[in-house]
Design an enzyme around this catalytic site. Structure first.
Site: not given
Lengths: 349, 349, 349
Positions: C236-238, C195
């Protein structure tokens, strides 16, 4: 950032090059964020059009792509991308050494190449395996064992006696070994049942941030090899989870439940205590599992039922007012019909 | 581990011995994990068979058990077991003393026998009662009061001005006194409403790990005596919770709501703001409470309804597609019947 | 506590005084908790009766109130109250300075008037803007940028490379920049996808306690200007979130989802990954959003549907057993009717 040729990346991923194997790859990016020098990936054919218009110098894909000069051909593009990123941009692990600002008990056993950073506390009788990194503020309780090659991020607490396998990653502010939630009633009052067990995390487990894993009342709470747990998940005392299981953010598993291997629990799922979920079970996000689930099924809803059943019922749910109205109309029309013949009879009589 | 005779344990728990009161008890275990020397317990008759095949030297139970030589007879086996475990394996509390690595303000008032460990911060005007333990990294804000006999585990933060009663236990990384979530609209923008109240935890409260209890806007957020709160629970500003209430992991209570005494909220329950839940109310896991609930009921579902009603409706839910189909068939058949007589009439005419 | 005249408070809030502008205001309180000298507020007319019996020296309201001598007349009483409280009781920010007990890397760039308290860690290449406060135990990773005027409470972690705008507030033990939850399958095993992205929090964002915001796989996870996030929320990511959006406690947003501006997500809401929620969307507490939602709608349920539809269906849900019974009765009665004519025919024959 390391620099590699496309050939080198092919060797690394067990793939082959279609195009120029000498192409220099200096970075990685998403399809639309890529610049020349970057490698990107197209996990599925639906991304091939975007790949063709990407400025990347190479695309990882499972087949050739029209309009893309350099393709790194592999069976599993995402897996290859994971390896390529790790090769181009290795983890920036801190140098080994114990900070003068850490509090490491002389009775702790510290392996080779360990990094223990500022304001960590490592208590008596604990062990830290070779190459493990404790970022600032990590606390390792008395007699706790942490394996080799682990990374424990800022604020992680491993309470006394717990055992962490090799290559475990735990993100910031997670807690391993907090007391299980167990009380005995004494009239209206609750008396704490001492929680004297431990937590075992097997190798290759990853826990997200602010995860809580409670120690067993007696015995062990166990998370099996390779299981991956997202942020803010709750694992209660005496739970046993198998290997290579995935648990998405904010899910919770109540006490003494067993979850199999290669299972997938969606976000915000709740699982009742003292039940068994089989291997390779999938549970949809926000579902509530209230009883045993057999292996290899997919379940959703609260209470969780087979996913297909749930989907079909959920589609009808918004129509409930309409169905209720239809039933009332049917009753009325039927009553009229039932009345009808009598009326006719009367007329006939 | 302390060693006790079965007689001593009987005296401790107000029970009596059936069998050999001189038997030496050196440990405790679950029914199937026990070895000779251990004591175990059988909370209900359904465990008596397992008790008979256990290797334990004694079993705590409410009656004699066929095939078990030594029974510690008590009314409440789990409660007795809790006390026996506490006697055999007392809490391993750290020695009193203030770590040279802690930052304790000279204006803080520290009681007798307090343990303040590495990297704790105790600010000006705060008070720590006798015998309390602050594990590493605990932060006590300005003017906060912590009672006697408390245990605050690693990473706990008590923000300024909050008040913690005696014998409170708070697990790792929980936060008491974070700002309530309150804003005023100024057009599209939100302006923070300063949160100037405090949190009061009464005596014998226990909070799990990563629990958040917000300070009141004005006045107090209150958690009553003996209330037990599991991991990752959210208590919003100005909430008032009674005594001996139990709140299971990942539940959340919105602002200004009142929860009575001896209530039980299941895991992942959500409770709306500005409502009242009575005494001795039970709420099933994952339920959403959207309005007041009277005392002594049990409720489930979202929105929460009486538990029995919810159970009966939940059983029918998966049959919705079938019911919808039946209604369509009924409509068709009824239409045919309604048509029928006309057809007959036509034939009659 | 500062002291102000009612006139001064009117000037501060753009309001006017009905009554005695010279009245001295020395504190603030709720309607029923007020003492003489306090100012309080009545957000709506339904509180006017309580205002009339309050002991406060002045009431903030949108109109005159019968029985209240001093009213501070404003359009938006809550907004004015927020400003009055801030004026009467300014934030008690710590004095500037870097604690000798903090670990600040010489390669970090620290602004003017910054407070860095005990046991903070500020790593190489990071920047802390003017006037920012880092409470004890805050960790700022390598190359992370924190703006001016921020307040990061105890135990907050900003991981490497993340960027925090001006005037951001982050409550205790929250984590910004933990790894996204991304893996590639390699047979049954999961291989971590590195990540390598960051998190960007724009100016005026506020995060509650124990919030987790994951860094992007590649690129950025973004929370827009003025967005307010309550305790224990997972981003969460993005994920990309717009401006002035509100997300209530324990909600979770899965990877790569976009949420618009001025949206409101209720407590414990779950949002699936890779979807888009428009501007000014409202989502009811505990709902599960499984697909795109257009701007300006209000949605509830799992899966989320228009709120009105959900409300109407939820009212019928408890009646499911009754509806099922009615359908069975209708079937029976209809069958009898269908049989009936045959029977009659038989009798006729």
């Amino acid at each position: 950032m390391a620099e590699k040729s496309l050939e080198e990346l092919a060797a690394l991923t067990g793939g082959s090059v279609k195009g120029n194997g000498k192409a220099r790859i200096t970075g990685f990016a998403s399809l639309d964020g890529a610049h020349p020098g970057d490698i990107t990936f197209a996990a599925e054919k639906k991304y091939y059009k975007a790949a063709a218009s990407s400025r990347a110098s190479a695309v990882i894909a499972a087949s050739g792509i029209e309009g893309v000069e350099n393709v790194l051909l592999v069976k599993n593009p995402l897996l290859a991308f994971a390896r390529v990123v790790a090769a181009l941009s290795p983890d920036d692990r801190p140098s080994p050494g114990i900070s003068a600002r850490a509090d490491v008990h002389p009775g702790a056993k510290i392996g080779k190449g360990v990094s223990i950073q500022s304001f960590c506390v490592v208590e008596d009788g604990s062990e830290i395996g070779d190459g493990t990194v404790l970022y600032p503020g990590v606390c390792i309780g008395k007699g706790a064992l942490v394996g080799a090659g682990c990374v424990l991020y800022q604020g992680v607490v491993i309470r006394e006696g717990c055992r962490i396998g090799d290559n475990v990653i735990i993100h910031c502010n997670s807690v391993v070994g907090s007391d299980g939630f167990g009380y005995a009633r004494d009239g209206a009052k609750y008396v704490k049942v001492p929680q004297r067990g431990i937590v075992i995390l097997a190798e290759d487990v990853e826990l997200g941030a602010c995860v809580t894993v409670d120690r067993a009342t007696i015995g062990e709470t166990v998370i099996g090899r390779g299981t991956k747990i997202d942020n803010l998940v709750q694992i209660a005392h005496n739970v046993k989870i198998g290997e290579d299981t995935v648990i998405v953010a904010q899910a919770g598993i109540a006490g003494s439940t067993r979850v199999g291997s290669r299972a997938q629990l969606g976000g915000q799922v709740g699982v009742a205590g003292h039940i068994t979920i089989g291997d390779e079970v999938g549970v949809g996000a926000q579902s509530g599992v209230t009883g045993d689930l057999p292996s290899r099924g997919v379940f959703s809803g609260m209470p969780a039922i087979p996913h297909g059943e749930w989907l079909r019922a959920a589609v009808v749910f918004p129509k409930l007012p309409e169905l209720k109205k239809k039933i009332a109309e049917l009753e009325k029309r039927l009553a009229e019909l039932e009345e009808g013949p009598k009326g006719q009879k009367g007329q006939e009589g």
